[in-house]
Every structure is written in structure tokens, then in C-alpha cells.
Design a protein around this motif. Structure first.
Motif, PDB file in Angstrom:
ATOM      1  N   SER A 125      45.165 -17.555 -68.097  1.00  9.00           N
ATOM      2  CA  SER A 125      45.042 -18.056 -69.457  1.00  9.00           C
ATOM      3  C   SER A 125      43.701 -17.642 -70.060  1.00  9.00           C
ATOM      4  O   SER A 125      42.708 -17.507 -69.348  1.00  9.00           O
ATOM      5  CB  SER A 125      45.134 -19.587 -69.449  1.00  9.00           C
ATOM      6  N   THR A 130      43.799 -25.018 -68.978  1.00  8.28           N
ATOM      7  CA  THR A 130      45.208 -24.797 -69.317  1.00  8.28           C
ATOM      8  C   THR A 130      46.145 -25.396 -68.279  1.00  8.28           C
ATOM      9  O   THR A 130      47.213 -25.900 -68.606  1.00  8.28           O
ATOM     10  CB  THR A 130      45.487 -23.283 -69.443  1.00  8.28           C
ATOM     11  N   PHE A 131      45.740 -25.370 -67.021  1.00 12.51           N
ATOM     12  CA  PHE A 131      46.660 -25.704 -65.937  1.00 12.51           C
ATOM     13  C   PHE A 131      46.436 -27.118 -65.413  1.00 12.51           C
ATOM     14  O   PHE A 131      46.002 -27.338 -64.291  1.00 12.51           O
ATOM     15  CB  PHE A 131      46.539 -24.655 -64.827  1.00 12.51           C
ATOM     16  N   ASP A 132      46.779 -28.095 -66.264  1.00 14.96           N
ATOM     17  CA  ASP A 132      46.708 -29.493 -65.842  1.00 14.96           C
ATOM     18  C   ASP A 132      47.915 -29.815 -64.957  1.00 14.96           C
ATOM     19  O   ASP A 132      48.766 -28.959 -64.715  1.00 14.96           O
ATOM     20  CB  ASP A 132      46.645 -30.420 -67.061  1.00 14.96           C
ATOM     21  N   GLU A 134      50.619 -31.591 -65.354  1.00 12.72           N
ATOM     22  CA  GLU A 134      51.933 -31.454 -65.985  1.00 12.72           C
ATOM     23  C   GLU A 134      52.349 -29.972 -66.106  1.00 12.72           C
ATOM     24  O   GLU A 134      53.491 -29.617 -65.849  1.00 12.72           O
ATOM     25  CB  GLU A 134      51.904 -32.102 -67.375  1.00 12.72           C
ATOM     26  N   THR A 135      51.407 -29.123 -66.484  1.00 14.30           N
ATOM     27  CA  THR A 135      51.685 -27.697 -66.617  1.00 14.30           C
ATOM     28  C   THR A 135      52.019 -27.080 -65.262  1.00 14.30           C
ATOM     29  O   THR A 135      52.960 -26.286 -65.137  1.00 14.30           O
ATOM     30  CB  THR A 135      50.491 -26.964 -67.258  1.00 14.30           C
ATOM     31  N   PHE A 138      55.484 -28.052 -64.353  1.00 16.53           N
ATOM     32  CA  PHE A 138      56.429 -27.216 -65.105  1.00 16.53           C
ATOM     33  C   PHE A 138      56.556 -25.833 -64.466  1.00 16.53           C
ATOM     34  O   PHE A 138      57.666 -25.319 -64.267  1.00 16.53           O
ATOM     35  CB  PHE A 138      55.983 -27.085 -66.568  1.00 16.53           C
TER      36      PHE A 138
END
Length: 187
Positions: A125, A130-132, A134-135, A138
């Protein structure tokens, strides 16, 4: 939905990369398959760096090139996130690529088919954070879908091959029976 109409793995991998690349703040997406010699072979990518992707020399052993997020994700069978790609020592062998692609953070998600890690989904990214959780969850679901797609394609190919072999056997059997009948009664 695309998993149901994909005809081969390359098409599936390319579709996933292009779709994920269209998300906000995603600079690079690539899929690599692990090889028996411990290398990771990029098979599809989208975004920055298409021309240099094959030069990356990713590995999944414990060498310098295997200690990045990709190698660790494959070995540990767990998603790996790097929040600061510019300064994280695990990315030192790829620092030039990362800087050229303007990547600030990254994630590597293992791809599994039939319970075995077959490769990795890597995303970079242009933004930190960006990569919490939840992400990553997903992306793990996407990787699971890729694994199901690969398994389905491989089973479909194996089934098609088996059917072809059965047809050849049946044709051979019919020819043999015809030869026997001709031999016993030429008329």
C-alpha cells in the motif's frame, strides 16, 4: 462469482490481482507460487513494478531473501503485515523495489489448497496503517477463495484427464473386441 467461470489458474490469479489493485491505496498486488527449490515464483501481478516483478527473488527458506513477509507467511502459514516498509529490516533485500513502488506498508497472506500452502498473496500500500485486523481478515478470506478456486481447477483438470484416459481405454477395448469377432467370423 469469477471463481465459477475461470478456466485456468493464471486467469484466476490475474483477476484477483487486478480486482485488489482497484481498491484505495493499493500500489502493488502479486501472487507467487512456492517452488520445491524454496523460491517464490510470481505468476500474476497488478500495479507498480510489473516490469521488475520477476527480479524480486523471493524465497521461503531461512535465507536473507526468505525472511521477508512473503517467506515468513509461507513458512508460518499465517498472514504477515509490515507497517513501515521503508525501515523494516525484513525488507532490506527489496528496499529498492519498495521505494520505487512508493509502498509504505504491506501484507502477505498464505494461499492454501488441500491443506498445503501453495503460495502467497502479497499486497503493498502507498499508505501506512492500511492493513488493520479487519483488512487482514478480508484478505485471508480472499486467499481462502483463491485456494478453493485452485483446488476446483486442479480437480476439474484431473477429472478431464481421467475421462480422456477412460475414453482411450474404452476405444482400445472396443477395437480389441472387434478384432476378436473378426478373427472368429470374418463375415
Amino acid at each position: 462469482e469469477h471463481l465459477l467461470v475461470t478456466r485456468n489458474e493464471t486467469e484466476l490469479f490475474s483477476f484477483i490481482c487486478e480486482t485488489l489493485k482497484s481498491l484505495e491505496h493499493i500500489a502493488v498486488v502479486w501472487i507467487g507460487l512456492k517452488q520445491p527449490d524454496f523460491s517464490v515464483n510470481p505468476v500474476a501481478w497488478a500495479g507498480e513494478g510489473k516490469e521488475t516483478m520477476l527480479d524480486m527473488r523471493g524465497r521461503w527458506d531461512d535465507s536473507e531473501h526468505g525472511r521477508g513477509m512473503v517467506g515468513i507467511a509461507i513458512r508460518e502459514k499465517l498472514p504477515k503485515v509490515i507497517e513501515d516498509t521503508e525501515h523494516d529490516p525484513r525488507l532490506l533485500p527489496w528496499r529498492d523495489f519498495v521505494l520505487k513502488w512508493h509502498a509504505k506498508s504491506g501484507a502477505a497472506i498464505p494461499l492454501e489448497a488441500d491443506g498445503e500452502v501453495i503460495g502467497v498473496l502479497a499486497i503493498l500500500s502507498d499508505k501506512t496503517g492500511t492493513f488493520d485486523e479487519e483488512t487482514v481478515r478480508f484478505l485471508a478470506e480472499v486467499a481462502g477463495d483463491i485456494g478453493i478456486g485452485v483446488r476446483t481447477l486442479r480437480l476439474s483438470n484431473a477429472l478431464a484427464s481421467s475421462i480422456q484416459n477412460l475414453r482411450k481405454s474404452l476405444d482400445s477395448t472396443v477395437e480389441t473386441i472387434a478384432s476378436i469377432v473378426e478373427y472368429r467370423d470374418p463375415y
